[in-house]
Design a protein around this motif. Structure first.
Motif, short mmCIF file in Angstrom:
data_model
loop_
_atom_site.label_atom_id
_atom_site.label_comp_id
_atom_site.label_asym_id
_atom_site.label_seq_id
_atom_site.Cartn_x
_atom_site.Cartn_y
_atom_site.Cartn_z
N LYS A 110 -20.19 -10.90 -16.43
CA LYS A 110 -20.65 -10.38 -15.48
C LYS A 110 -21.58 -9.98 -14.12
O LYS A 110 -22.01 -10.90 -13.03
CB LYS A 110 -22.81 -11.07 -15.87
N LYS A 111 -19.96 -9.91 -13.60
CA LYS A 111 -20.08 -9.86 -12.19
C LYS A 111 -18.28 -8.38 -12.07
O LYS A 111 -18.21 -7.54 -12.31
CB LYS A 111 -18.75 -10.66 -11.84
N GLY A 112 -19.02 -8.14 -10.46
CA GLY A 112 -17.55 -7.38 -10.13
C GLY A 112 -18.11 -5.87 -10.16
O GLY A 112 -17.29 -4.98 -10.51
N LEU A 162 1.07 -1.25 0.36
CA LEU A 162 0.26 0.15 0.05
C LEU A 162 0.97 1.39 0.18
O LEU A 162 0.18 2.26 -0.40
CB LEU A 162 -0.41 0.08 1.33
N GLU A 163 2.11 1.29 0.41
CA GLU A 163 3.02 2.33 0.29
C GLU A 163 3.48 3.09 -1.40
O GLU A 163 3.44 4.45 -1.34
CB GLU A 163 4.76 2.20 1.49
N SER A 164 3.31 2.07 -1.65
CA SER A 164 3.48 3.10 -3.63
C SER A 164 1.53 3.21 -4.81
O SER A 164 1.85 3.52 -5.12
CB SER A 164 4.04 1.93 -4.12
N ALA A 165 0.90 2.63 -3.60
CA ALA A 165 -0.48 2.57 -3.91
C ALA A 165 -0.99 4.55 -4.32
O ALA A 165 -1.33 4.95 -3.24
CB ALA A 165 -0.83 1.40 -3.48
N THR A 166 -1.77 4.73 -5.25
CA THR A 166 -2.39 5.68 -5.45
C THR A 166 -4.24 5.17 -5.03
O THR A 166 -4.52 6.47 -4.53
CB THR A 166 -1.99 6.11 -7.04
N LEU A 167 -4.81 4.21 -6.01
CA LEU A 167 -5.73 4.26 -5.64
C LEU A 167 -6.30 2.22 -4.66
O LEU A 167 -6.02 1.91 -5.53
CB LEU A 167 -6.65 4.14 -6.82
N ILE A 168 -7.46 2.37 -4.17
CA ILE A 168 -7.14 1.06 -4.15
C ILE A 168 -9.38 1.22 -4.04
O ILE A 168 -9.41 1.62 -3.74
CB ILE A 168 -7.07 0.45 -2.35
N PHE A 169 -9.58 0.21 -3.77
CA PHE A 169 -10.81 -0.07 -4.38
C PHE A 169 -11.52 -1.95 -4.58
O PHE A 169 -11.01 -2.57 -5.08
CB PHE A 169 -11.60 0.87 -5.86
N SER A 170 -12.87 -1.76 -4.27
CA SER A 170 -13.15 -2.67 -3.82
C SER A 170 -14.29 -3.86 -4.19
O SER A 170 -14.97 -2.94 -4.90
CB SER A 170 -13.09 -3.48 -2.41
N THR A 171 -14.61 -4.59 -5.04
CA THR A 171 -16.03 -5.36 -5.54
C THR A 171 -16.06 -6.60 -4.29
O THR A 171 -15.60 -7.09 -3.66
CB THR A 171 -15.88 -6.14 -7.40
N GLY A 172 -17.74 -7.30 -4.07
CA GLY A 172 -17.86 -8.48 -3.65
C GLY A 172 -17.04 -9.64 -3.98
O GLY A 172 -17.46 -9.76 -5.25
N LEU A 173 -16.89 -10.09 -3.06
CA LEU A 173 -16.16 -11.98 -3.33
C LEU A 173 -17.78 -12.27 -3.99
O LEU A 173 -17.25 -14.13 -4.19
CB LEU A 173 -15.47 -12.10 -2.46
N GLU A 174 -18.34 -12.59 -3.23
CA GLU A 174 -19.31 -13.58 -3.50
C GLU A 174 -19.55 -13.93 -4.93
O GLU A 174 -20.17 -13.05 -5.49
CB GLU A 174 -20.22 -13.25 -2.46
N GLY A 175 -19.50 -15.05 -6.13
CA GLY A 175 -19.79 -15.21 -6.04
C GLY A 175 -18.76 -15.52 -7.14
O GLY A 175 -18.88 -15.62 -8.58
N ILE A 176 -17.80 -15.05 -7.40
CA ILE A 176 -16.54 -15.01 -7.85
C ILE A 176 -15.44 -16.12 -7.39
O ILE A 176 -15.29 -16.59 -6.44
CB ILE A 176 -16.16 -13.80 -7.86
N ASN A 177 -14.76 -16.78 -8.86
CA ASN A 177 -14.50 -18.09 -8.43
C ASN A 177 -12.93 -18.06 -8.73
O ASN A 177 -12.90 -17.16 -8.97
CB ASN A 177 -14.76 -19.36 -8.96
N MET A 178 -12.25 -18.42 -8.32
CA MET A 178 -10.88 -18.46 -8.17
C MET A 178 -10.14 -18.32 -10.00
O MET A 178 -9.39 -17.09 -10.07
CB MET A 178 -9.78 -19.45 -7.49
N PRO A 179 -10.37 -19.07 -10.90
CA PRO A 179 -9.95 -18.75 -12.08
C PRO A 179 -10.88 -17.26 -12.76
O PRO A 179 -10.27 -16.91 -13.86
CB PRO A 179 -10.76 -20.31 -13.02
N GLU A 180 -11.41 -16.69 -12.30
CA GLU A 180 -12.22 -15.67 -12.67
C GLU A 180 -11.13 -14.85 -12.06
O GLU A 180 -10.82 -13.63 -12.77
CB GLU A 180 -13.73 -15.56 -12.10
N ILE A 181 -11.33 -14.79 -10.78
CA ILE A 181 -9.36 -13.88 -10.47
C ILE A 181 -8.21 -14.14 -11.40
O ILE A 181 -7.73 -12.48 -11.20
CB ILE A 181 -9.96 -14.49 -8.57
#
Length: 232
Positions: A162-164, A78-97
């Motif tokens: 269709k997620k994210g 996080l020390e070098s980051a400019t922006l962070i944002f999130s999306t819900g993890l529910e329904g997202i599988n590992m291949p999609e990540i």
């Protein structure tokens, strides 16, 4: 009859003898169970007894060390980051990540981390506002410089899967909702800004020469006009 009864009583062991024999067998079994060389529960191949409390302590220590390593790695990231944002993890599988990670530009990461570990990582940092956002299972994007390319890649991935849906994000201590993140995605990257600045600097001599020429022409025209003007 009396003699026969005496012989039978001598042949059968008395109750006291049976009790003594059972106690002796029980003592031997107990001794065998706690013997360093016996095949009892809790013995290792070396024959040494390892108490259950020691195993638990080792597991707890290992778990603590691993969690501390995760917290430190996220804090460093996080020390070098400019922006962070999130999306819900529910329904997202590992291949999609993995597909999302492979589509992101250099300097941007997609990470999954438990909320309590993330809160420890941002403690005392400019990212402390994350605490209010870490309320469910999230997939986080950590972006260094290329906001435009990263958000564009994320939205493309979202259309394909269709997620994210974007929950929100943080930049320079300011919390943005999903529309704010979309607006940040329209900002030019640092490379584009540098290119514009460099183009402006390169154009300075030309613009300066043009302005100087125009100023000189205006002065000459004014001088000619004064020279031919009639005396009043």
């Amino acid at each position: 009859p009396t003699g026969r009864a005496e012989k039978q009583s001598e042949a059968r062991p008395s109750r006291e003898m049976k009790t003594a024999a059972l106690l002796a067998l029980s003592g031997a079994a107990v001794a065998s169970a706690f013997s360093p060389t016996g095949p009892a529960f809790g013995l290792q191949a070396s024959g040494r007894v390892t108490p259950a409390c020691s195993l638990t302590g080792l597991q707890m220590a290992k778990g603590y060390d691993e969690k501390e390593e995760i917290v430190n790695n996220v804090r460093d990231r996080l020390e070098s980051a400019t922006l962070i944002f999130s999306t819900g993890l529910e329904g997202i599988n590992m291949p999609e990540i993995n597909a999302l990670r492979n589509s992101l530009p250099e300097g941007t990461n997609a990470m999954v981390i438990k909320n309590r570990l993330l809160k420890r990582a941002v403690r005392g940092s400019p990212w402390i506002e994350v605490n209010d956002m870490a309320t469910q299972s999230n997939l986080w994007l950590v972006i260094d410089d290329d906001l435009q390319g990263s958000i564009k890649a994320f939205k493309k991935w979202g259309k394909e899967t269709k997620k994210g849906d974007i929950n929100g994000g943080i930049m320079e201590g300011v919390v943005y909702d999903s529309k704010g993140i979309d607006a940040l995605g329209e900002l030019p990257s640092k490379d584009e800004l540098y290119a514009k600045i460099a183009g402006g600097i390169a154009a300075l001599p030309t613009n300066l020469a043009r302005l100087t020429k125009e100023a000189a022409g205006q002065k000459m025209a004014r001088g000619v006009k004064l020279a031919i003007a009639p005396d009043s």
